[in-house]
Design a protein around this motif. Structure first.
Motif, PDB file in Angstrom:
ATOM      1  N   GLU A  95       0.807  -1.216   0.000  1.00 58.05           N
ATOM      2  CA  GLU A  95       0.000   0.000   0.000  1.00 58.05           C
ATOM      3  C   GLU A  95       0.844   1.271   0.000  1.00 58.05           C
ATOM      4  O   GLU A  95       0.328   2.356  -0.246  1.00 58.05           O
ATOM      5  N   LEU A  96       2.132   1.114   0.260  1.00 59.40           N
ATOM      6  CA  LEU A  96       3.038   2.263   0.332  1.00 59.40           C
ATOM      7  C   LEU A  96       4.156   2.176  -0.699  1.00 59.40           C
ATOM      8  O   LEU A  96       5.116   2.927  -0.639  1.00 59.40           O
ATOM      9  N   ALA A  97       4.038   1.278  -1.645  1.00 56.44           N
ATOM     10  CA  ALA A  97       5.147   0.918  -2.531  1.00 56.44           C
ATOM     11  C   ALA A  97       5.723   2.112  -3.286  1.00 56.44           C
ATOM     12  O   ALA A  97       4.987   2.999  -3.737  1.00 56.44           O
ATOM     13  N   PRO A  98       7.047   2.150  -3.422  1.00 59.17           N
ATOM     14  CA  PRO A  98       7.688   3.219  -4.193  1.00 59.17           C
ATOM     15  C   PRO A  98       7.252   3.209  -5.654  1.00 59.17           C
ATOM     16  O   PRO A  98       6.968   2.151  -6.226  1.00 59.17           O
ATOM     17  N   GLN A  99       7.204   4.379  -6.231  1.00 55.82           N
ATOM     18  CA  GLN A  99       6.956   4.513  -7.663  1.00 55.82           C
ATOM     19  C   GLN A  99       8.287   4.510  -8.397  1.00 55.82           C
ATOM     20  O   GLN A  99       9.349   4.731  -7.806  1.00 55.82           O
ATOM     21  N   LEU A 100       8.206   4.256  -9.698  1.00 54.03           N
ATOM     22  CA  LEU A 100       9.405   4.265 -10.534  1.00 54.03           C
ATOM     23  C   LEU A 100      10.124   5.602 -10.377  1.00 54.03           C
ATOM     24  O   LEU A 100       9.503   6.664 -10.472  1.00 54.03           O
ATOM     25  N   GLY A 101      11.406   5.537 -10.112  1.00 53.92           N
ATOM     26  CA  GLY A 101      12.201   6.745  -9.980  1.00 53.92           C
ATOM     27  C   GLY A 101      12.379   7.236  -8.561  1.00 53.92           C
ATOM     28  O   GLY A 101      13.224   8.106  -8.311  1.00 53.92           O
ATOM     29  N   GLU A 102      11.596   6.693  -7.613  1.00 52.51           N
ATOM     30  CA  GLU A 102      11.765   7.105  -6.223  1.00 52.51           C
ATOM     31  C   GLU A 102      12.892   6.300  -5.575  1.00 52.51           C
ATOM     32  O   GLU A 102      13.043   5.105  -5.825  1.00 52.51           O
ATOM     33  N   ASP A 103      13.662   6.969  -4.741  1.00 49.66           N
ATOM     34  CA  ASP A 103      14.831   6.347  -4.138  1.00 49.66           C
ATOM     35  C   ASP A 103      14.449   5.394  -3.012  1.00 49.66           C
ATOM     36  O   ASP A 103      13.557   5.684  -2.207  1.00 49.66           O
ATOM     37  N   VAL A 104      15.164   4.259  -2.958  1.00 53.12           N
ATOM     38  CA  VAL A 104      15.056   3.316  -1.856  1.00 53.12           C
ATOM     39  C   VAL A 104      16.466   3.145  -1.290  1.00 53.12           C
ATOM     40  O   VAL A 104      17.365   2.649  -1.968  1.00 53.12           O
ATOM     41  N   VAL A 105      16.644   3.592  -0.073  1.00 52.09           N
ATOM     42  CA  VAL A 105      17.940   3.527   0.607  1.00 52.09           C
ATOM     43  C   VAL A 105      17.955   2.284   1.492  1.00 52.09           C
ATOM     44  O   VAL A 105      17.041   2.072   2.286  1.00 52.09           O
ATOM     45  N   VAL A 106      18.986   1.478   1.348  1.00 55.34           N
ATOM     46  CA  VAL A 106      19.107   0.241   2.134  1.00 55.34           C
ATOM     47  C   VAL A 106      20.071   0.489   3.287  1.00 55.34           C
ATOM     48  O   VAL A 106      21.173   0.997   3.097  1.00 55.34           O
TER      49      VAL A 106
END
Length: 198
Positions: A95-106
């Motif tokens: 329900e909160l999934a990132p959209q294409l182009g949004e950053d995901v920091v691990v």
């Protein structure tokens, strides 16, 4: 004029999905406070307003050698390695999934700044204000508020998008966070267009 970014902290399946192995840590508060719904509103409003949304997730390599096994909090590695990067457990809740182009920091520790490129991303975008959403309030949210303050960022904790083990711990964490951050809400920090800020 401020340049904010919304940080969505540790909203991964293992922690906030009812089927997550570690969801017992804060699932009761996530459900009772409507945290997923409020975080969804925050993300939607940020996108509409052109505010960058950056997701921070906990994840480890296949060999799990980067797991902090000496930590009192983390403890010995889970034999099932549920936090292996790319697994269902480390993905942001659907329900909160990132959209294409949004950053995901691990990250591999509590802090989203430790050993990551988060600060570089923020500086590159000239971000000066961080809006915090996520779990757990007494861990990643509180530590992010403290560290971001020392790095020179203004910080607002969207309290209605946060949760932890109990209401008592939640209140204590927000009390501490208020020393270096504004305790706010989705409606105050991300109002709809034309909506007055409370």
């Amino acid at each position: 004029m401020s340049r904010p970014a919304l940080l969505v902290l540790d909203m991964v399946n293992e922690l906030v999905h009812p089927d997550g192995h570690y969801s017992h840590v804060c699932q009761e508060q996530v459900a009772s406070r409507g945290v997923i719904d409020r975080a969804r509103v925050a993300i939607d409003r940020a996108r509409l307003a052109g505010v960058p949304v950056i997701f921070v997730v906990l994840g480890y390599s296949d060999h799990y050698e980067d797991w902090p096994s000496g930590s009192i909090l983390f403890g010995p590695p889970d034999p099932e390695r549920r936090f292996t990067l790319g697994s269902w457990g480390t993905r942001v809740h659907d329900e909160l999934a990132p959209q294409l182009g949004e950053d995901v920091v691990v990250k591999q520790r509590i802090s989203p700044f430790h050993g990551t490129n988060l600060e570089l991303l923020l500086r590159a975008r000239k971000i000066d204000t961080l809006l915090l959403a996520g779990v757990a309030t007494d861990l990643v949210v509180l530590l992010t508020a403290l560290e971001a303050h020392d790095l020179g960022f203004a910080v607002e904790v969207l309290e209605d998008t946060t949760a932890t083990a109990s209401e008592r711990v939640q209140d204590a964490a927000l009390l501490l966070a208020a020393r270096t951050a504004v305790i706010s809400s989705v409606d105050r920090s991300l109002p709809l267009a034309g909506q007055d800020i409370a």
